[in-house]
Design an enzyme around this catalytic site. Structure first.
Site, PDB file in Angstrom:
ATOM      1  N   PRO A   2       6.365  43.150  10.787  1.00  0.00           N
ATOM      2  CA  PRO A   2       5.905  43.205   9.393  1.00  0.00           C
ATOM      3  C   PRO A   2       4.743  42.236   9.160  1.00  0.00           C
ATOM      4  CG  PRO A   2       8.297  43.058   9.522  1.00  0.00           C
ATOM      5  CD  PRO A   2       7.779  42.794  10.896  1.00  0.00           C
ATOM      6  N   GLU A   3       3.661  42.737   8.596  1.00  0.00           N
ATOM      7  CA  GLU A   3       2.493  41.918   8.307  1.00  0.00           C
ATOM      8  C   GLU A   3       2.403  41.664   6.804  1.00  0.00           C
ATOM      9  OE1 GLU A   3       0.859  40.509  10.588  1.00  0.00           O
ATOM     10  OE2 GLU A   3       1.342  41.661  12.386  1.00  0.00           O
TER      11      GLU A   3
END
Length: 271
Positions: A2-3
């Site tokens: 997840p960014e």
């Protein structure tokens, strides 16, 4: 992993619902990347003031103190009043008067860390080296350009490092460099001011678009209310190795940089 867009989407999906809730219990599963840093019972009775984000960290403000939460490589959050019984990969639960916040993390690279404040050495160690927030007024073109000029790193590696600007993860780095017409291997210091401005604007535009589309779901990402992201349907180069460029028709190329996949158009990204 997840960014920034996925973390921001996650924050938005439960921030309002949990605000004002009182912590009733804290349940711990298998050890995560770092220890909690306090007795879970010490958190009981505290009130959740709100949820903020710094880079890829979620900051849960409490009365008093805060929790710094990182999703790691494979973590995801769920927040609801009727969650199913916890499973083998559920390693943290914050049970509140408004629902339960659960961290699901099969690889256990995520973390939940308690700090007394953002000035606590624990928080400073985790947050102190982070770069500018690209979706805020703190992201200033002059500062971004100066940081580019100082670095001899390949531009994509500089973006991924997160010390100049946070949140431009692997997928988004390929996309912004394509929009700016910059080859991923180009030394950052050699990129001229016109393309630096294009890159600056592309970072803002791509990340904002990703947030609006709910982030990127390539495998199993979903927000805290279970919604999947759709940015992967809009990528111009990422994941399109060998396919024709949407602009010029040249086949998109794939190369490896720092053990990460990089996609680019050799015709559109000459500089």
């Amino acid at each position: 992993m997840p960014e920034l867009p996925e973390v921001e989407v996650t924050r938005r999906s439960f921030a309002q619902a949990i605000q004002g809730a009182q912590v009733q219990s804290v349940l711990m599963g298998k050890p995560l990347r770092w220890p909690l840093g306090c007795d879970p019972e010490d958190l009981v009775g505290r009130k959740v003031l709100g949820i903020r984000r710094r880079g890829k960290y979620l900051l849960i403000d409490l009365t008093p103190g805060l929790l710094l939460l990182h999703l790691g490589m494979s973590g995801s959050l769920r927040f609801a009043t009727d969650l199913a019984p916890s499973g083998a990969h559920d390693h943290f639960e914050l049970v509140t008067s408004r629902g339960t916040l659960r961290l699901h993390d099969p690889r256990r690279f995520g973390a939940v860390v308690h700090a007394h404040s953002e000035h606590d050495p624990v928080a400073v160690k985790l947050l102190g080296g982070l770069g500018m927030e690209p979706l805020s007024e703190a992201f200033v073109l002059a500062d971004f350009a100066a940081g580019m000029k100082r670095s001899r790193m390949p531009v994509k590696q500089l973006l991924l490092a997160g010390r100049l600007v946070v949140g431009v993860g692997n997928i988004y780095a390929s996309e912004v460099l394509f929009l700016a017409g910059i080859r991923p291997t180009a030394p950052a210091s050699r990129i001229g001011p016109v393309r630096v401005r294009k890159l600056y604007e592309a970072i803002q535009g791509v990340l904002a678009q990703a947030v609006e589309l709910g982030g990127t779901t390539l495998r199993d990402f979903s927000s805290a209310d279970g919604a999947a992201g759709h940015f992967q349907t809009q990528t111009r180069v990422y994941g399109r190795g060998g396919l024709p460029c949407y602009v010029c028709g040249t086949p998109i190329r794939l190369l490896r940089q720092g053990q990460r996949s990089t996609y680019f158009c050799p015709q559109c990204q000459r500089a």
